[in-house]
Design an enzyme around this catalytic site. Structure first.
Site, PDB file in Angstrom:
ATOM      1  N   ASP A  65     -14.683 149.805  49.397  1.00 25.98           N
ATOM      2  CA  ASP A  65     -13.501 149.511  48.519  1.00 25.98           C
ATOM      3  C   ASP A  65     -12.920 148.232  49.016  1.00 25.98           C
ATOM      4  OD1 ASP A  65     -12.340 150.857  50.555  1.00 25.98           O
ATOM      5  OD2 ASP A  65     -10.895 151.774  48.925  1.00 25.98           O
ATOM      6  N   PRO A  66     -12.005 147.443  48.508  1.00 25.41           N
ATOM      7  CA  PRO A  66     -11.634 146.161  49.098  1.00 25.41           C
ATOM      8  C   PRO A  66     -10.583 146.502  50.213  1.00 25.41           C
ATOM      9  CG  PRO A  66     -11.128 146.324  46.689  1.00 25.41           C
ATOM     10  CD  PRO A  66     -11.440 147.632  46.965  1.00 25.41           C
TER      11      PRO A  66
END
Length: 225
Positions: A65-66
């Site tokens: 995920d970011p």
């Protein structure tokens, strides 16, 4: 959000935006963006798809995920904007790139050059709360990114799928086309890189495969800025 895809990805993914899971995801995201600090900026959500059109994809690097720190995430997995300190996972990627292909370690973590050459820098989940890794897990993004992998799997042109870490490796089942190459290892995070990421030579393996399938190899060197 339903008309946010401006290039040929629209032809393959537009129907996703009408599905129940995505409508629920969108409601969740509207509430999250209105009430909390969420990364990346909502206008950067689909940068991976915008910077690397479907018909140009030769390589997929799948992240988790970011980044969840201020100013880091801008919609490309592992990449940060110019002027932002290179995160530890990307430093390890650069170290492996140096060992594998002799590339020097640059002074920035901006990977747009890879995206422009056909490297889709995709996370399995496209948003995150500030300071809370995996906070948007199991909200619907996985279903969307599954579909991205499924439509890429149908491509006739061979693709290299680079899967780092368990979240990415979980997509293996969607890559069934024997034309494609799958490269798997542990995540480049400092927590796991020494358990099989270092020494895995993903960049030379990728280029050797691209050359063997009559495609241009990737110039992996990110230059200093």
């Amino acid at each position: 959000m339903s008309d946010i895809l401006k290039n040929d990805w629209k032809n393959y993914l537009q129907s996703e935006f009408q599905k129940d899971y995505y409508i629920n995801l969108r409601k969740f995201l509207i509430n999250e963006y209105n009430s909390k600090t969420i990364y990346p900026n909502m206008y950067d959500l689909f940068n991976a798809l915008h910077f690397t059109p479907y018909n140009k994809v030769k390589v997929v690097i799948l992240g988790q995920d970011p980044y969840h720190g201020p100013g880091q995430a801008h919609g490309l997995s592992f990449s940060v904007n110019p002027g932002v300190k290179t995160p530890p996972s990307l430093i390890n990627i650069y170290k492996e790139l140096h060992t594998d292909l002799g590339c020097y370690i640059p002074n920035n973590g901006y990977l747009r050059k890879w995206a422009d050459q056909g490297v889709l820098l995709l996370n399995t989940v496209l948003t995150v709360r500030a300071g809370e890794a995996n906070s948007h897990k199991n909200k619907g993004w996985e279903e969307f990114t599954n579909e991205v992998i499924k439509v890429l799997n149908k491509k006739e042109t061979p693709i290299v799928f680079i899967l780092w870490g368990n979240n990415a490796i979980s997509k293996t089942d969607f890559i069934t086309n024997p034309k494609h190459l799958i490269i798997k290892s542990v995540h480049p995070s400092p927590l796991s890189a020494s358990r099989g990421f270092f020494g895995s030579k993903p960049f030379s393996k990728t280029n050797n495969f691209l050359i063997s399938t009559n495609q241009e190899p990737i110039d992996w060197q990110i230059e200093n800025i």
